[in-house]
Design a protein around this motif. Structure first.
Motif, PDB file in Angstrom:
ATOM      1  N   GLY A 173       0.783  -1.225   0.000  1.00 20.28           N
ATOM      2  CA  GLY A 173       0.000   0.000   0.000  1.00 20.28           C
ATOM      3  C   GLY A 173       0.812   1.271   0.000  1.00 20.28           C
ATOM      4  N   THR A 174       2.118   1.168   0.201  1.00 27.16           N
ATOM      5  CA  THR A 174       2.973   2.361   0.188  1.00 27.16           C
ATOM      6  C   THR A 174       3.820   2.462  -1.077  1.00 27.16           C
ATOM      7  N   ARG A 175       3.578   1.580  -2.032  1.00 21.62           N
ATOM      8  CA  ARG A 175       4.288   1.672  -3.315  1.00 21.62           C
ATOM      9  C   ARG A 175       3.828   2.887  -4.102  1.00 21.62           C
ATOM     10  N   SER A 176       4.723   3.404  -4.915  1.00 26.26           N
ATOM     11  CA  SER A 176       4.320   4.433  -5.874  1.00 26.26           C
ATOM     12  C   SER A 176       3.429   3.787  -6.924  1.00 26.26           C
ATOM     13  N   THR A 177       2.393   4.503  -7.356  1.00 29.45           N
ATOM     14  CA  THR A 177       1.493   3.933  -8.344  1.00 29.45           C
ATOM     15  C   THR A 177       2.106   4.010  -9.738  1.00 29.45           C
ATOM     16  N   SER A 180       1.158   7.378 -11.397  1.00 28.13           N
ATOM     17  CA  SER A 180       1.896   8.543 -10.939  1.00 28.13           C
ATOM     18  C   SER A 180       3.287   8.609 -11.551  1.00 28.13           C
ATOM     19  N   THR A 190      -2.620   8.531  -6.495  1.00 28.79           N
ATOM     20  CA  THR A 190      -1.308   8.756  -5.901  1.00 28.79           C
ATOM     21  C   THR A 190      -0.929   7.619  -4.965  1.00 28.79           C
ATOM     22  N   MET A 191      -1.929   6.884  -4.472  1.00 25.32           N
ATOM     23  CA  MET A 191      -1.707   5.705  -3.640  1.00 25.32           C
ATOM     24  C   MET A 191      -2.429   4.528  -4.273  1.00 25.32           C
ATOM     25  N   LYS A 193      -4.663   1.176  -4.834  1.00 21.27           N
ATOM     26  CA  LYS A 193      -5.840   0.568  -4.228  1.00 21.27           C
ATOM     27  C   LYS A 193      -5.548  -0.909  -3.975  1.00 21.27           C
ATOM     28  N   ILE A 214      -0.837   3.846   6.622  1.00 20.20           N
ATOM     29  CA  ILE A 214      -0.596   4.458   5.310  1.00 20.20           C
ATOM     30  C   ILE A 214      -1.179   5.871   5.255  1.00 20.20           C
ATOM     31  N   TYR A 215      -2.410   6.028   5.749  1.00 22.81           N
ATOM     32  CA  TYR A 215      -3.115   7.309   5.608  1.00 22.81           C
ATOM     33  C   TYR A 215      -3.097   8.148   6.883  1.00 22.81           C
ATOM     34  N   VAL A 363     -10.536   3.352  -0.381  1.00 23.01           N
ATOM     35  CA  VAL A 363      -9.085   3.188  -0.509  1.00 23.01           C
ATOM     36  C   VAL A 363      -8.654   1.734  -0.413  1.00 23.01           C
TER      37      VAL A 363
END
Length: 417
Positions: A173-177, A180, A190-191, A193, A214-215, A363
């Motif tokens: 869940g913290t990977r770059s999309t 992006s 940007t995050m 799903k 994450i959020y 999310v």
């Protein structure tokens, strides 16, 4: 008919070098049916029953190992079922083997749910993926959708299993999309799903823990289920207890609320119809204390009424975790689950409600309690779960699409025609 040495090498080179676009993959082979017996360049036609079973046929990747992989939507299996309270799976005895013979289903409980849902998605080919309700083909869109495989989860230690799930989902869940990182600027994520395929319903707790990190804020829960799942652990009949007994598939939202993971006053149950503990309304009183709304009966207020109550409660700004226990459906439709309750929703009703909630800021989501050992021969429960996953993915792609429209690709896609 034979292959020349050169032809074999060329086929191998092509097989090794082909990659997909936008989550789709096709393999170019050299083939011929002519008298010479040599392969010529052409396209291998993919069918629903072909290849490794991934959800919707994206490439088979183990994202937790391949940490450079980028995606917009990740489908993640959580094969875990050792927090169930009723039917853990088929108990096979020697007499069962004799009685059932070749009809014996040796699959056990919800730990086999991710595999069953993936198998049920076999006809979700990119070439046949256009959703007429949302107006998108999620598999041929701006989004890179990956089946990231299963989280490696121990079946022997629930505390360790929860940490494994939490750490894995936090990593993903913290990977770059992918969008992006795209120079074309497609999509607006940007995050990533995360769509979790359970497993029993307790997998929601590590999911909420990961999303909270994450959020950095509580998450509203929109919960489709026959059961509350906000039960106090004392609701289960036992004179013995330990910290581990608090973690069950019926009390994980109680734990999540106690940990401050759930946005009180903005969370909702829909589809409830189970019996309660004791001789009064104590379970509902505890549920109220945790800040949940229980929607009206769908027969009384209809699909539109369910959608209206959820949207009024949650709104469009709060971060949402969508949790779908397959037993929200009637067991006449989805009997392959661990705690079936008569009088449930139809698949049409659930699909329409999900589509009506397309303005929610979802999310993360899970689909849980698919137990293939109890499914019918037509695998109706798994098929329903696969459809739920498709609806959620379609809504994500639609709601995050660029304003100019959803970009799509018609090249290099699997097809059964």
């Amino acid at each position: 008919m034979g292959l020349t040495r050169g032809g074999t090498a060329e086929v191998g080179s092509v097989l090794r070098g082909t990659s997909g676009r936008d989550g789709a993959e096709t393999v170019q082979l050299l083939f011929t049916l002519g008298s010479a017996g040599f392969f010529r360049r052409g396209q291998l036609q993919w069918w629903g029953f072909s290849g490794i079973a991934t959800f919707g046929h994206p490439p088979h990747l183990k994202c937790l190992i391949e940490d450079e992989e980028r995606f917009d939507i990740a489908i993640v299996g959580a094969p875990f079922d050792t927090a169930v309270s009723y039917r853990p799976g088929q108990q096979t005895t020697p007499q069962t083997v004799v009685d059932q013979g070749p009809d014996l289903n040796i699959s056990l409980g919800a730990r086999f749910g991710p595999r069953a849902i993936r198998d049920a998605s076999c006809r979700h080919l990119p070439s046949r993926g256009f959703n007429t309700q949302t107006g998108v083909n999620p598999y041929m869109s701006w989004a890179r959708i990956l089946d990231c495989g299963d989280i490696p989860i121990t079946p022997f230690d629930n505390d360790l299993a929860v940490r494994q799930m939490n750490d894995a989902l936090l990593e993903l869940g913290t990977r770059s999309t992918n969008s992006s990182q795209s120079s074309q600027g497609k999509g607006s994520l940007t995050m990533p799903k995360l769509l979790i395929l359970g497993g029993d319903h307790s997998v929601s707790l590590p999911s909420l823990r990961a999303l909270n990190k994450i959020y950095s804020e509580p998450i509203a829960v929109v919960h489709f289920d026959a059961h509350l799942d906000t039960l106090h652990p004392s609701s289960y009949p036992s004179e013995w207890s330990s910290p581990q007994t608090e973690f069950t598939h019926g009390s994980m939202f109680w734990q999540a609320s106690n940990e401050g993971l759930v946005l009180s006053g903005s969370s909702v149950h829909a589809g409830l119809r189970t019996r309660l503990t004791g001789s009064g309304w104590d379970d509902y009183a505890r549920d109220d204390e945790q800040g949940y709304l229980r929607t009206g009966d769908i027969d009384d207020i209809g699909v539109d009424g369910i959608v209206r109550e959820v949207m009024e409660r949650v709104g469009t700004e709060a971060l949402v975790y969508l949790s779908v226990d397959i037993d929200v459906l009637d067991p006449g439709i989805a009997q392959g689950t661990g705690a079936p309750e008569a009088g449930g929703w139809t698949m049409r009703e659930l699909s329409r409600v999900l589509r009506g909630l397309n303005k929610l800021n979802v999310v993360g989501a899970d689909i849980v309690e698919v137990a293939p050992a109890y499914d019918d021969k037509g695998e109706g429960t798994a098929l329903a779960a696969a459809q739920v996953a498709y609806e959620i993915i379609s809504i994500w792609v639609q709601s995050s699409a660029p304003q100019s429209g959803t970009a799509s690709s018609t090249e290099d896609v699997k097809t059964e025609l």
